[in-house]
Enzyme design. Structure first.
Site: not given
Length: 357
Positions: A144-146, A168, A172
């Site tokens: 994810t970009d997060e 989260y 990841k």
């Protein structure tokens, strides 16, 4: 082939005529269901195996269009069960893995940190290890970009440091490290993708776009966290599915690819646009009536702008405009909100969960 156990004699033998056998984890969820459908329809010579434990946000209704296809099989199971996963690779003779299965709801991750780490980190550890032992041709990990943390303006490229700011994203990022380890240590052909926010049909309505759409369709107000100034880049589901098929065919082992778009808007702008489209508002006051500002979550990054030139070099670019994509999405939720048993609970401003470690 709608469902099956890989222990059955008919399912253990490599089916004749299939060039590759592709395992998609979490295939009854949002993005992965679009990928499964695309694979089954575009590659009739591939056997597509959908592994999903059918958590609260998954629905086999997402796959009804291809459920009877001869090159599709559904297996219910958990990536966190090592013996099950080993048996699956031993019997299904997998060539390619697209690993989507994960806990993904950021708001919930603050309350269920242990569960997010168990599924996202340990589950990936189990899966990539089994794939390595099975000598899989390519292992694609969906991140994810997060993992980059927040930014107001500077674009992240694939070499930007990982600075996650919520449980989260941290899970990841940690899972990425396990996947990268297999490349660095063994030259096992892994590829990592980091994707912008995706919207479209099949998404459980805990996420912002389907939540706002569903609230408005039920004559309820949009619940906006904080001031709603956070900006998000939005990609339509079919564009993202095409990106993953591109990575599967052209992605280079050991590489990371940002799958992003330059299109962005703030959460407040998003709410106003959806209110206009669904409620046909004609005045600012009427629009404001449908907006309810609530407290913010513990951390809320301002944005995740990404440079996606590496993906562009593989020949992929997003095609679906926002106007086209959001209209299709609104129409879908008018008929399909009840595809999940507990969809109504998802419309609360915050998840109802007890604090855990």
């Amino acid at each position: 082939m709608a469902a099956g156990s890989f222990g059955d004699e008919a399912s253990t033998a490599r089916a004749p005529g299939f060039a590759k056998r592709v395992l998609v984890t979490g295939g009854a969820g949002f993005i992965a269901s679009h990928v499964v459908v695309s694979l089954v329809e575009k590659y009739p010579n591939y056997m597509v195996i959908n592994l999903d434990k059918l958590d609260y946000c998954a629905s086999l209704k997402n796959l009804e269009i291809i459920s009877e296809k001869q090159n599709y099989k559904f297996i219910q199971g958990d990536i966190c069960e090592p013996s099950f996963i080993k048996a699956l690779f031993d019997t299904e003779k997998i060539d390619v893995v697209l690993h989507f299965a994960a806990q993904t709801y950021v708001d919930l991750s603050f309350w269920r940190k242990l569960e997010f780490n168990y599924v996202n980190v340990y589950g990936t550890y189990v899966l990539v290890g089994a794939a390595y032992e099975a000598n899989v041709e390519k292992f694609i990990y969906v991140s994810t970009d997060e993992v980059y943390g927040g930014s107001c303006d500077k674009e992240f490229d694939e070499s930007s440091p990982k600075q996650p700011t919520n449980p989260y994203a941290a899970s990841k990022a940690a899972a990425e490290c396990f996947v990268q380890y297999y490349w660095e240590k063994y030259q096992f052909p892994v590829v990592i993708t980091r994707c912008s926010n995706v919207y479209g049909p099949h998404q459980f309505p805990e996420k912002v776009i389907p939540k706002f759409i569903s609230l408005l369709q039920q004559n309820r107000k949009c619940c906006i966290h904080g001031l709603g100034l956070q900006r998000r880049n939005f990609l339509y589901a079919s564009d993202v599915a095409e990106a993953f098929l591109t990575v599967m065919k052209k992605g280079h082992p050991g590489e990371i690819y940002n799958i992003g778009t330059n299109f962005e808007m703030s959460i407040t702008q998003l709410a106003k646009e959806l209110i206009h489209l669904i409620k046909n508002t004609s005045s600012e006051a009427e629009t404001e009536y449908w907006m309810d500002y609530v407290k913010d979550r513990p951390t809320n990054d301002l944005g995740y702008p990404m440079d996606s030139e590496k993906m562009h070099s593989l020949g992929w670019r997003p095609k679906v405009s926002w106007n086209e994509g959001i209209k299709k999405t609104i129409e879908w939720y008018q008929e399909n909100f009840h595809n999940w048993k507990n969809a109504e609970k998802a419309l609360e401003p915050f998840p109802v969960a007890e604090e855990s470690v």
